[in-house]
Design an enzyme around this catalytic site. Structure first.
Site, PDB file in Angstrom:
ATOM      1  CE  LYS A 200      41.262  45.508  42.180  1.00  0.00           C
ATOM      2  NZ  LYS A 200      41.052  45.629  43.606  1.00  0.00           N
ATOM      3  CG  HIS A 327      35.021  42.801  47.673  1.00  0.00           C
ATOM      4  ND1 HIS A 327      35.297  41.560  48.213  1.00  0.00           N
ATOM      5  CD2 HIS A 327      36.145  43.195  47.040  1.00  0.00           C
ATOM      6  CE1 HIS A 327      36.544  41.235  47.927  1.00  0.00           C
ATOM      7  NE2 HIS A 327      37.077  42.204  47.221  1.00  0.00           N
TER       8      HIS A 327
HETATM    9  O1  LIG Z   1      37.874  45.166  45.217  1.00  0.00           O
HETATM   10  C1  LIG Z   1      38.863  44.550  45.596  1.00  0.00           C
HETATM   11  O2  LIG Z   1      39.641  45.043  46.381  1.00  0.00           O
HETATM   12  C2  LIG Z   1      39.108  43.193  45.094  1.00  0.00           C
HETATM   13  O3  LIG Z   1      38.370  42.752  44.245  1.00  0.00           O
HETATM   14  C3  LIG Z   1      40.241  42.411  45.602  1.00  0.00           C
HETATM   15  C4  LIG Z   1      40.684  41.312  44.675  1.00  0.00           C
HETATM   16  O4  LIG Z   1      41.666  40.525  45.286  1.00  0.00           O
HETATM   17  C5  LIG Z   1      41.197  41.851  43.344  1.00  0.00           C
HETATM   18  O5  LIG Z   1      42.168  42.805  43.575  1.00  0.00           O
HETATM   19  C6  LIG Z   1      41.771  40.746  42.503  1.00  0.00           C
HETATM   20  O6  LIG Z   1      41.040  39.857  42.134  1.00  0.00           O
HETATM   21  O7  LIG Z   1      42.961  40.839  42.192  1.00  0.00           O
HETATM   22 MG   LIG Z   2      38.409  46.891  46.410  1.00  0.00          MG
END
Ligand SMILES: O=C([O-])C(=O)C[C@H](O)[C@@H](O)C(=O)[O-]
Ligand SMILES: [Mg+2]
Length: 432
Positions: A200, A327
């Site tokens: 991430k 996702h």
């Molecule tokens: O693949 C993604 O964009 C996510 O998993 C979004 C989520 O909100 C992720 O950014 C998180 O858990 O902070």
């Molecule tokens: Mg994503």
């Protein structure tokens, strides 16, 4: 034996679940995050379970929706969508911006409804499967694989939530640089056998995240790697990152925000682009596919409207030769079981799915789901093959009811960041 599949009761239990201090481009995860657990009970006493987002905007749709379900059949899955269309969505809830704290694309009235329907659809399928003695995958047409591969979902993170803030401890340690990310990846590999890694991003300037991916590539040569800054980069920045990492990335996920920017990046990136942000509804597919903006769509059964809609999305992707995977957002075992059941039925799923489950130390199941060699086995146990632990559910609901936690009932990663950094505001995009 005769079965009576009339819905006699629907129970909604909002809960707050422990979440570690994971960083993303909007801020940091709250110490506790909301989820909604749905139980659908049939006249012959079978209970099906489902799970979805638990923020207020979902609860205010789920409650009137649940009331209308009593007296209907659990087999009437198509009817769920008709019923949902009749539930009013307040204008204030609709926003074509990225959902704060969720990073899941636009927030249309329909998408809010579908996010609610999905929890009920899964609960109905679970009840139906239990009543008929069939696993959910059989109700979806049958599995085409016996296990589903997941990727390690790596996050920059703090060692713990701020001192003085009620929270649970986690044993993952801090990860704020390439060495920390590699150490975290090694833990994921040792604990669960994951062989594919997603970082991430959008947290630190791109050079630092490029260095982290390079460090992962050195530590895990040849393994599939992904980087997802949630749209935090401009087109030129996205292209620069793609040029630096094209040799090691399986795909780049949502480098830039919106279909036009993604199309521009895709045209010369030399690396496939994946999304869970610019294609999150059926209405967004046509433009994105026509402009070749994305090469992999990451479905999320919660906001696409359930397991059968996920299969429909996969069929559309197959038709247009676009890849499909999954996702995830902070979720518990019910959703992991649902994801695994539907993923087992999708022939064109060729990438490891995302899951936050390893980050969740708490669950509402009597037995946690397990990853072996990075995979979850597809159970043939009737329904989803999971059982609710009612004591755990009650405890997490009690936490939700606690007025001291009222501010956490709506996930807000920016607000969580302001606890340590009062000047923090949701960054405007592109951030770099
Ligand atoms: O693949 C993604 O964009 C996510 O998993 C979004 C989520 O909100 C992720 O950014 C998180 O858990 O902070
Ligand atoms: Mg994503």
């Amino acid at each position: 034996m005769s079965v009576n599949l009339t819905i006699s009761d629907v129970r909604l239990t909002p809960i707050l679940v422990a979440d570690p201090p994971l960083l993303n481009t909007q801020g940091v995860h709250q110490p506790y995050t909301p989820r909604l657990i749905v139980e659908v009970v049939t006249a012959d006493g079978t209970t099906g379970v489902g799970e979805t987002y638990g923020d207020t905007k979902y609860l205010e749709l789920a409650r009137p929706f649940a009331r209308q379900l009593v007296g209907r059949q659990v087999t009437d899955l198509n009817g769920l969508f008709t019923l949902a269309g009749q539930v009013a969505v307040a204008d204030a809830r609709v926003d074509d911006q990225v959902d704060v704290g969720g990073l899941r694309g636009v927030q249309t009235a329909d998408k809010l409804r579908l996010s609610v329907v999905s929890g009920f659809e899964v609960a109905c399928l679970d009840a139906l499967g239990k009543a008929l003695g069939l696993p959910v995958h059989a109700l979806l047409g049958g599995k085409v694989r016996d296990s589903v591969e997941y990727s390690a979902y790596l996050f920059y993170k703090h060692a713990g939530h701020p001192a003085g803030v009620a929270s649970e401890q986690d044993d993952w340690g801090e990860a704020t640089d390439p060495a920390g990310i590699v150490a975290q990846a090694r833990l994921f590999n040792e604990r669960y056998g994951f062989e594919s890694f997603k970082l991430k991003g959008g947290v630190y300037p791109p050079e630092q995240e490029i260095a982290a991916v390079r460090a992962l590539a050195a530590a895990f040569p040849g393994k599939p790697l992904r980087l997802d800054p949630n749209g935090a980069w401009s087109v030129p920045t996205s292209l620069k990152v793609a040029a630096e990492l094209h040799d090691v990335l399986e795909y780049l996920e949502d480098p830039a925000l919106g279909t036009p920017a993604m199309a521009e990046v895709a045209a010369s990136a030399g690396v496939p682009l994946a999304t869970n942000m610019c294609v999150t509804t059926f209405a967004e597919i046509e433009e994105a596919f026509r402009r070749r903006a994305v090469q992999v769509v990451l479905s999320d059964h919660h906001y696409w409207g359930g397991l059968r809609n996920t299969q429909q999305l996969a069929a559309i992707c197959r038709t247009f030769d676009v890849g499909v995977s999954m996702h995830s957002n902070t979720h518990l075992g019910i959703s992991l079981a649902a994801m695994t059941q539907v993923a087992s039925t999708v022939p064109n799923l060729h990438h490891a799915c995302d899951s936050h489950y390893p980050w969740q130390s708490e669950d509402v199941l009597t037995e946690r789901l397990t990853f072996e060699d990075g995979r979850v086995a597809v159970t043939d146990t009737p329904g989803l093959g999971v059982a609710l632990d009612h004591d755990r559910l009650a405890a997490l609901h009690h936490r939700w009811l606690d007025e001291n936690n009222a501010a956490l009932r709506d996930r807000d990663d920016s607000a969580a960041m302001r606890v340590t950094d009062p000047e923090w505001t949701t960054p405007s995009m592109p951030r770099w």
